[in-house]
Enzyme design. Structure first.
Site, PDB file in Angstrom:
ATOM      1  N   ASP A  81       0.826  -1.216   0.000  1.00  0.00           N
ATOM      2  CA  ASP A  81       0.000   0.000   0.000  1.00  0.00           C
ATOM      3  C   ASP A  81       0.857   1.263   0.000  1.00  0.00           C
ATOM      4  O   ASP A  81       0.683   2.142   0.851  1.00  0.00           O
ATOM      5  CB  ASP A  81      -0.936   0.011   1.208  1.00  0.00           C
ATOM      6  CG  ASP A  81      -1.785  -1.230   1.299  1.00  0.00           C
ATOM      7  OD1 ASP A  81      -2.267  -1.677   0.250  1.00  0.00           O
ATOM      8  OD2 ASP A  81      -1.978  -1.741   2.406  1.00  0.00           O
ATOM      9  N   GLY A 136      -6.556 -11.171  13.771  1.00  0.00           N
ATOM     10  CA  GLY A 136      -6.270 -11.942  12.570  1.00  0.00           C
ATOM     11  C   GLY A 136      -7.396 -12.837  12.118  1.00  0.00           C
ATOM     12  O   GLY A 136      -7.231 -13.619  11.190  1.00  0.00           O
ATOM     13  N   ASN A 157     -16.458  -0.047   5.771  1.00  0.00           N
ATOM     14  CA  ASN A 157     -15.196  -0.442   6.384  1.00  0.00           C
ATOM     15  C   ASN A 157     -14.302   0.782   6.430  1.00  0.00           C
ATOM     16  O   ASN A 157     -13.940   1.326   5.380  1.00  0.00           O
ATOM     17  CB  ASN A 157     -14.550  -1.553   5.562  1.00  0.00           C
ATOM     18  CG  ASN A 157     -13.385  -2.211   6.284  1.00  0.00           C
ATOM     19  OD1 ASN A 157     -12.956  -1.760   7.338  1.00  0.00           O
ATOM     20  ND2 ASN A 157     -12.877  -3.286   5.710  1.00  0.00           N
ATOM     21  N   ALA A 158     -13.940   1.230   7.623  1.00  0.00           N
ATOM     22  CA  ALA A 158     -13.104   2.422   7.784  1.00  0.00           C
ATOM     23  C   ALA A 158     -11.638   2.053   7.568  1.00  0.00           C
ATOM     24  O   ALA A 158     -10.857   1.916   8.508  1.00  0.00           O
ATOM     25  CB  ALA A 158     -13.321   3.041   9.152  1.00  0.00           C
ATOM     26  N   ILE A 159     -11.277   1.906   6.314  1.00  0.00           N
ATOM     27  CA  ILE A 159      -9.949   1.429   5.933  1.00  0.00           C
ATOM     28  C   ILE A 159      -9.508   2.188   4.683  1.00  0.00           C
ATOM     29  O   ILE A 159     -10.321   2.732   3.936  1.00  0.00           O
ATOM     30  CB  ILE A 159      -9.972  -0.104   5.677  1.00  0.00           C
ATOM     31  CG1 ILE A 159      -8.558  -0.680   5.594  1.00  0.00           C
ATOM     32  CG2 ILE A 159     -10.795  -0.448   4.466  1.00  0.00           C
ATOM     33  CD1 ILE A 159      -7.851  -0.776   6.917  1.00  0.00           C
ATOM     34  N   ASP A 160      -8.188   2.268   4.480  1.00  0.00           N
ATOM     35  CA  ASP A 160      -7.601   2.816   3.250  1.00  0.00           C
ATOM     36  C   ASP A 160      -7.996   4.271   2.989  1.00  0.00           C
ATOM     37  O   ASP A 160      -8.585   4.596   1.948  1.00  0.00           O
ATOM     38  CB  ASP A 160      -7.985   1.950   2.054  1.00  0.00           C
ATOM     39  CG  ASP A 160      -7.410   0.552   2.128  1.00  0.00           C
ATOM     40  OD1 ASP A 160      -6.522   0.316   2.972  1.00  0.00           O
ATOM     41  OD2 ASP A 160      -7.841  -0.317   1.358  1.00  0.00           O
ATOM     42  N   SER A 187     -13.890  -0.340   1.369  1.00  0.00           N
ATOM     43  CA  SER A 187     -13.462  -1.611   0.785  1.00  0.00           C
ATOM     44  C   SER A 187     -14.655  -2.492   0.490  1.00  0.00           C
ATOM     45  O   SER A 187     -15.724  -2.000   0.132  1.00  0.00           O
ATOM     46  CB  SER A 187     -12.452  -2.307   1.711  1.00  0.00           C
ATOM     47  OG  SER A 187     -13.093  -2.906   2.804  1.00  0.00           O
ATOM     48  N   GLU A 219     -11.137  -1.965  -3.182  1.00  0.00           N
ATOM     49  CA  GLU A 219     -10.653  -1.318  -1.963  1.00  0.00           C
ATOM     50  C   GLU A 219      -9.555  -0.330  -2.322  1.00  0.00           C
ATOM     51  O   GLU A 219      -9.278  -0.076  -3.493  1.00  0.00           O
ATOM     52  CB  GLU A 219     -10.140  -2.368  -0.976  1.00  0.00           C
ATOM     53  CG  GLU A 219      -9.059  -3.252  -1.547  1.00  0.00           C
ATOM     54  CD  GLU A 219      -8.799  -4.504  -0.712  1.00  0.00           C
ATOM     55  OE1 GLU A 219      -9.449  -4.671   0.330  1.00  0.00           O
ATOM     56  OE2 GLU A 219      -7.945  -5.295  -1.110  1.00  0.00           O
TER      57      GLU A 219
END
Length: 484
Positions: free
Chosen positions: A184, A270, A312-315, A332, A367
């Site tokens: 990333d 995980g 999704n609170a990502i990227d 995502s 995503e």
């Protein structure tokens, strides 16, 4: 980057054995010429039309881009077949399973009618079997390209596959040194001309020439900011593990937007527990810190009890529009990609605008969004870049990068074929070719001579190790980017 919480896509069917043929491996490094044995004509897109839904056809070979194809591996011996002019893929109209249904081009939206298996016959020719219908690509007597049940009474279903010698895509620029085994990647150039490379898992490197990079041992966000404890009670593991950072320089300040996964019990670290994550901000007067905690932007709770968020609170990735407004795109697999507005005074979410703008969604996975404002041909566009499919599987990764654009900072974003990205649209910009597997996790920055696409890929010559990829971007007469 795919969080451990991302849902696993539905497996695609494995092609059944064909008694008269052997499942073949096809060259992914080269542009291919696909010739129908019956007619002697090459596979093409009718009229060179860019529109999604245009019929796949055959024509006399004139060596043009629209008559050249690239195959992208999709596991189980199956491929997507990408046109090198339109960068759309071959599918069947309305995903029909009926004999006689027409072959058309469409955005790579992940449906099974875009999956093809190549079988090599004893005479050296190939037949192409559709995974969705179980039927074979053929040239009808009218010249129409359709699908039909396997027939050995004529050679209308037989094709020759010839590598042209032209590469499917340019190779990435040469990089060396430490810190290039990154996921990333996000890169900026500071006021002195030094390049800073940020990545997932708290990685940081720098370069003065875009060739030799040196890891920076400190300078990433490693302190355990106190408010994280209310979001993540595991202590180590995910607690201080920064994902997909994106840095913007404005107002004499470096704004680093980052995400961390949230785990409410140690046993969930995980595991596939849902889209539990938080996006936050840290600031500094220097590109390598020290970083000051500015707080949370937005969080998501995935599938936990009482959850009220679907995203999704990502990227995260910030950008500034032509009017000086600040925005952040993120998201995502769960319910797609979104934009929220930021306050330029603080870098945090603008309290007077709580709208989440929905801009892209793809059932088979999307995503890591990034928006790059650029004026091309007199028009100011907001170019949207994102990886689709699955990341992080080494040489089995099916990641690839797509692009769309809008004249508004919040969309709608459409691809070159005219499909809205909320409907699974996206024009392929870069995909697996040769030893370059699964390019994605991308960002874009202004380079010294042209915009640079910054991404990771898995190096087939290094057992699938992640590597930094850099390619220049150029824009054609219609304002669409291509890698160089």
């Amino acid at each position: 980057m795919t969080l451990p919480t991302s849902p696993t896509p539905t497996p695609t069917p494995t092609p059944s054995a064909t008694p008269t043929a052997t499942l073949a491996t096809i060259d992914t490094a080269s542009q291919l010429k696909i010739v129908n044995v019956s007619t002697g004509e090459v596979l093409t897109v009718a009229g060179g039309n860019q529109a999604a839904g245009t019929a796949v056809a055959t024509a006399a070979d004139n060596s043009s881009d629209v008559q050249r194809w690239h195959v992208m591996p999709m596991r189980s011996g199956q491929y997507n077949i990408e046109n090198m002019l339109t960068h759309q893929v071959i599918g069947i109209s309305n995903a029909s399973t009926a004999g006689g249904a027409a072959a058309v081009q469409w955005a790579d939206n992940g449906t099974n009618d875009h999956l093809w298996a190549f079988y090599k016959l004893s005479n050296g020719n190939y037949v192409l079997k559709n995974a969705n219908s179980g039927l074979y690509l053929q040239s009808d007597t009218s010249g129409t390209i359709t699908q039909g049940a396997r027939s050995t009474s004529s050679d209308t279903q037989e094709w020759t596959i010839d590598a042209t010698g032209a590469p499917a895509y340019p190779m990435p620029m040469t990089v060396m040194g430490t810190g290039t085994g990154v996921h990333d990647p996000n890169m900026i150039r500071d006021t002195s001309g030094t390049y800073w490379l940020y990545g997932t898992h708290n990685t940081l490197a720098k370069s003065t020439d875009l060739v030799t990079f040196t890891s920076v041992a400190s300078g990433d966000i490693s302190p355990d900011f106190s408010w994280w404890a209310s979001k993540n009670t595991t202590g180590g593991g995910g607690r201080t593990d920064i994902w997909a950072p994106s840095v913007m320089y404005a107002n004499g300040t470096y704004y680093q937007y980052y995400s961390i996964p949230i785990y409410d019990t140690p046993s969930k670290v995980g595991t596939n527990q849902g889209a539990e994550a938080v996006i936050a901000l840290a600031t500094s007067k220097n590109p390598d810190g020290p970083w000051t905690d500015a707080g949370e932007i937005i969080s998501s709770c995935g599938i936990t009890a009482g959850c009220t968020t679907g995203f999704n609170a990502i990227d995260p990735a910030p950008y500034i529009d032509s009017a000086g407004n600040w925005w952040l795109t993120f998201g995502s697999w769960e319910d797609g990609i979104h934009i929220l507005q930021l306050d330029p005074a603080t870098g945090l979410r603008l309290s007077s605008n709580n709208t989440l703008y929905d801009i892209a969604r793809r059932g088979a996975g999307e995503e890591g969004p990034f928006i790059f404002p650029q004026t091309v041909g007199g028009t100011h566009y907001y170019y949207y870049f994102a990886p689709i499919n699955e990341c992080c599987q080494g040489t089995n990764s099916t990641y690839r990068i797509i692009v769309g654009r809008s004249t508004s900072p919040t969309g709608p974003f459409v691809d070159r074929g005219g499909i809205d990205l909320k409907d699974g649209g996206g024009t392929i910009l870069l995909s697996t070719h040769g030893n370059i597997f699964g390019p994605g996790g991308q960002s874009v920055m202004e380079g010294p001579t042209a915009p640079l696409l910054v991404y990771h890929y898995y190096d087939g010559s290094l057992n699938g190790a992640p590597r930094l990829g850099l390619n220049k971007l150029t824009f054609d007469a219609d304002g669409w980017p291509h890698v160089e």
